[in-house]
Design a protein around this motif. Structure first.
Motif, PDB file in Angstrom:
ATOM      1  N   ARG A 104       6.757  -3.517   6.655  1.00 21.06           N
ATOM      2  CA  ARG A 104       8.095  -3.386   7.096  1.00 21.06           C
ATOM      3  C   ARG A 104       8.360  -2.429   8.139  1.00 21.06           C
ATOM      4  O   ARG A 104       7.244  -1.557   8.242  1.00 21.06           O
ATOM      5  CB  ARG A 104       8.885  -2.955   5.740  1.00 21.06           C
ATOM      6  CG  ARG A 104       9.047  -3.762   4.762  1.00 21.06           C
ATOM      7  CD  ARG A 104       9.475  -2.971   3.315  1.00 21.06           C
ATOM      8  NE  ARG A 104      10.589  -2.399   3.641  1.00 21.06           N
ATOM      9  CZ  ARG A 104      12.048  -2.648   3.063  1.00 21.06           C
ATOM     10  NH1 ARG A 104      12.213  -3.361   2.296  1.00 21.06           N
ATOM     11  NH2 ARG A 104      13.023  -1.842   3.326  1.00 21.06           N
ATOM     12  N   PHE A 107       7.765   1.052   7.249  1.00 25.19           N
ATOM     13  CA  PHE A 107       6.756   1.551   6.402  1.00 25.19           C
ATOM     14  C   PHE A 107       6.085   3.012   6.737  1.00 25.19           C
ATOM     15  O   PHE A 107       5.823   3.046   8.104  1.00 25.19           O
ATOM     16  CB  PHE A 107       5.498   0.646   6.571  1.00 25.19           C
ATOM     17  CG  PHE A 107       4.252   0.727   5.914  1.00 25.19           C
ATOM     18  CD1 PHE A 107       4.178   0.953   4.525  1.00 25.19           C
ATOM     19  CD2 PHE A 107       3.306   1.381   6.705  1.00 25.19           C
ATOM     20  CE1 PHE A 107       2.793   1.131   4.093  1.00 25.19           C
ATOM     21  CE2 PHE A 107       1.898   1.734   6.073  1.00 25.19           C
ATOM     22  CZ  PHE A 107       1.599   1.669   5.046  1.00 25.19           C
ATOM     23  N   LEU A 110       0.907   4.325   1.877  1.00 28.50           N
ATOM     24  CA  LEU A 110       0.676   3.799   0.533  1.00 28.50           C
ATOM     25  C   LEU A 110      -0.126   4.777  -0.201  1.00 28.50           C
ATOM     26  O   LEU A 110      -1.098   5.280   0.361  1.00 28.50           O
ATOM     27  CB  LEU A 110       0.105   2.486   0.383  1.00 28.50           C
ATOM     28  CG  LEU A 110       1.040   1.133   1.061  1.00 28.50           C
ATOM     29  CD1 LEU A 110      -0.051   0.096   1.170  1.00 28.50           C
ATOM     30  CD2 LEU A 110       2.015   0.892   0.072  1.00 28.50           C
ATOM     31  N   ASP A 114       1.844   3.080  -5.864  1.00 27.74           N
ATOM     32  CA  ASP A 114       2.735   2.202  -5.378  1.00 27.74           C
ATOM     33  C   ASP A 114       2.604   0.748  -5.608  1.00 27.74           C
ATOM     34  O   ASP A 114       1.286   0.133  -5.484  1.00 27.74           O
ATOM     35  CB  ASP A 114       2.694   2.243  -3.654  1.00 27.74           C
ATOM     36  CG  ASP A 114       3.172   3.526  -3.281  1.00 27.74           C
ATOM     37  OD1 ASP A 114       3.682   4.361  -4.059  1.00 27.74           O
ATOM     38  OD2 ASP A 114       3.052   4.245  -2.069  1.00 27.74           O
ATOM     39  N   SER A 115       3.365  -0.336  -5.531  1.00 28.48           N
ATOM     40  CA  SER A 115       3.772  -1.552  -5.702  1.00 28.48           C
ATOM     41  C   SER A 115       4.175  -2.233  -4.874  1.00 28.48           C
ATOM     42  O   SER A 115       5.643  -2.093  -4.520  1.00 28.48           O
ATOM     43  CB  SER A 115       4.125  -1.855  -7.216  1.00 28.48           C
ATOM     44  OG  SER A 115       4.003  -3.351  -7.413  1.00 28.48           O
ATOM     45  N   VAL A 116       3.540  -2.959  -4.050  1.00 27.42           N
ATOM     46  CA  VAL A 116       4.175  -3.840  -2.850  1.00 27.42           C
ATOM     47  C   VAL A 116       3.207  -4.968  -2.162  1.00 27.42           C
ATOM     48  O   VAL A 116       1.895  -4.893  -2.514  1.00 27.42           O
ATOM     49  CB  VAL A 116       4.448  -2.920  -1.700  1.00 27.42           C
ATOM     50  CG1 VAL A 116       3.418  -2.274  -1.120  1.00 27.42           C
ATOM     51  CG2 VAL A 116       5.552  -3.441  -0.704  1.00 27.42           C
ATOM     52  N   GLY A 117       3.870  -5.885  -2.141  1.00 28.44           N
ATOM     53  CA  GLY A 117       3.134  -7.131  -1.311  1.00 28.44           C
ATOM     54  C   GLY A 117       1.888  -6.768  -0.392  1.00 28.44           C
ATOM     55  O   GLY A 117       0.779  -7.584  -0.266  1.00 28.44           O
ATOM     56  N   THR A 118       2.329  -5.622   0.375  1.00 24.45           N
ATOM     57  CA  THR A 118       1.302  -5.365   1.420  1.00 24.45           C
ATOM     58  C   THR A 118      -0.127  -5.069   0.651  1.00 24.45           C
ATOM     59  O   THR A 118      -1.082  -5.241   1.484  1.00 24.45           O
ATOM     60  CB  THR A 118       1.691  -3.994   2.046  1.00 24.45           C
ATOM     61  OG1 THR A 118       2.921  -4.685   2.862  1.00 24.45           O
ATOM     62  CG2 THR A 118       0.818  -3.754   3.251  1.00 24.45           C
ATOM     63  N   ASN A 139      -1.188  -6.310  -6.710  1.00 24.71           N
ATOM     64  CA  ASN A 139      -0.305  -5.581  -5.690  1.00 24.71           C
ATOM     65  C   ASN A 139       0.162  -4.167  -6.005  1.00 24.71           C
ATOM     66  O   ASN A 139       0.773  -3.508  -5.296  1.00 24.71           O
ATOM     67  CB  ASN A 139       0.874  -6.318  -5.500  1.00 24.71           C
ATOM     68  CG  ASN A 139       0.886  -7.669  -4.884  1.00 24.71           C
ATOM     69  OD1 ASN A 139       0.144  -7.695  -3.883  1.00 24.71           O
ATOM     70  ND2 ASN A 139       1.685  -9.044  -5.175  1.00 24.71           N
TER      71      ASN A 139
END
Length: 411
Positions: A104, A107, A110, A114-118, A139
């Motif tokens: 994003r 951003f 991380l 942390d939980s995110v598709g990246t 993820n």
């Protein structure tokens, strides 16, 4: 295949055949040796070139009856290490390379938990190049991923962090095609290095893009130090010399260019400028008195050369904490000068660490001649396989790769 066997009908005359083989031979030797010395000098590469002996090449070919490129042959050993890496990266390219990691616009970082598709994209990217041994496809950012990211960072000229930052992802997103070009450019540079260089008993090597100095003794790393090199406008020259003197508590003889650009304007604004900077006039020139605030620090290491470049200490210690360390006027500032002096003076037992400390803080210039001169090689490699077998990429701080790649492509 043998190149001197007549396996098919030859329609050329013997003279024509001899001329063709001779032309092919010279073409082969030139390709093995890389671009010619005139071209490398135009690229401001002044390290000594490997001497090409056409007779030795021809004798070896006739003896083996093949053009055999084995690892005991004519090249600087780093060439073969980079060639192996090139093969690996071309295999990655054949399989589609790696996808761009999407983040994003807002951003920031991380961290563990942390939980995110990246996170899944980063795992896949690090898995492809072997920085991550197993891809869980999770993820959720965990300690395994952070450890793998740190490994990646340490091999790409970045300071390992406990978080994954935008600059780390930007480095991961450099396409495999660009990495391949970088490998090819540095393989070409290896062609210019005399393989006899690395057989030396003791020598110093500085890799400008790596911002690091190594003292090599008996084929092993005896000492490592971070360095600061010349900035883009005052680049450190790529060349070699023989270190013969160490100067403790040195004067700094200010170059005319700095006098004109910095000191004279400073004097015009402040009549006490010289005294405040610990400077004095000396026979029509300007020099800085010895001391902890001297621009050369407490010690310098000399290897006479027409470029007026040397290694030295510096009072600006904070610069060594930065990732990009291109800040000097061209000389190489050493992050661990005391330790380097101790290592180099091991050849003279009378120079104990205590005596070195005293000389560094004496406030009086003291020249010490080395009993054995030490070769110093200042090079420029943006890709390098270290002694542990790890492939490292570094920023092209002087923007030299593109012109070299263009030259090789045009050929």
């Amino acid at each position: 295949n043998p190149i001197f066997e007549h396996t098919s009908e030859n329609k050329l005359s013997q003279i024509e055949t001899d001329l063709m083989v001779t032309n092919l031979y010279f073409y082969y030797v030139q390709k093995v040796s890389g671009v010619d010395e005139k071209t490398t000098k135009s690229l401001e590469w002044l390290l000594p070139r490997k001497k090409v002996n056409y007779q030795v090449f021809s004798d070896s070919i006739y003896k083996k009856a093949t053009i055999n490129d084995d690892k005991k042959s004519k090249m600087f050993s780093q060439y073969y290490k980079l060639r192996d890496a090139l093969h690996q990266y071309r295999e990655i390219e054949k399989k589609g390379g790696w996808k761009t990691i999407e983040v994003r616009e807002d951003f920031k970082s991380l961290k563990i938990g942390d939980s995110v598709g990246t996170v899944g994209q980063i795992r896949e990217r690090l898995y492809i190049t072997g920085d991550l041994k197993e891809n869980s496809k999770s993820n959720i950012c965990d300690s395994t991923l952070i450890a793998s990211a740190k490994k990646f960072e340490s091999h790409h000229g970045l300071t390992p962090k406990n978080t994954i930052l935008p600059e780390h992802i930007a480095e991961m997103n450099i396409p495999v095609s660009d990495r391949i070009k970088t490998l090819i450019a540095n393989m070409e540079r290896c062609r210019w290095i005399d393989p006899e260089l690395e057989k030396g008993k003791e020598y110093i090597e500085v890799n400008i893009p790596e911002f690091r100095l190594y003292l090599i003794r008996d084929g092993k790393i005896a000492f490592v130090s971070p360095v600061v090199v010349g900035k883009m406008m005052t680049q450190t020259v790529i060349f070699s010399g023989m270190m013969n003197n160490i100067v403790f508590s040195p004067y700094w003889n200010v170059p005319t260019s700095i006098i004109n650009k910095e000191i004279k304007p400073g004097m015009a604004k402040n009549k006490n400028y010289l005294a405040q900077k610990n400077l004095e006039w000396n026979n029509g020139a300007v020099r800085q008195l010895p001391g902890k605030n001297n621009s050369l620090g407490l010690v310098k290491f000399l290897f006479p050369n027409s470029n007026n470049i040397y290694l030295h200490d510096t009072p600006a210690k904070s610069l060594f904490e930065r990732e990009n360390r291109a800040f000097s006027h061209g000389c190489v500032r050493v992050g661990k000068p005391r330790e380097l002096a101790i290592e180099l003076l091991k050849q003279d037992p009378s120079w104990t660490p205590e005596r070195i400390d005293k000389a560094m803080h004496a406030g009086k210039e003291n020249w010490v001649s080395l009993k054995k001169k030490i070769p110093v090689y200042i090079g420029y490699f943006t890709a390098w396989v270290d002694r542990d077998g790890n492939l490292n990429f570094y920023k092209d701080v002087y923007k030299r790769d593109e012109s070299l790649i263009k030259l090789l492509t045009e050929e």
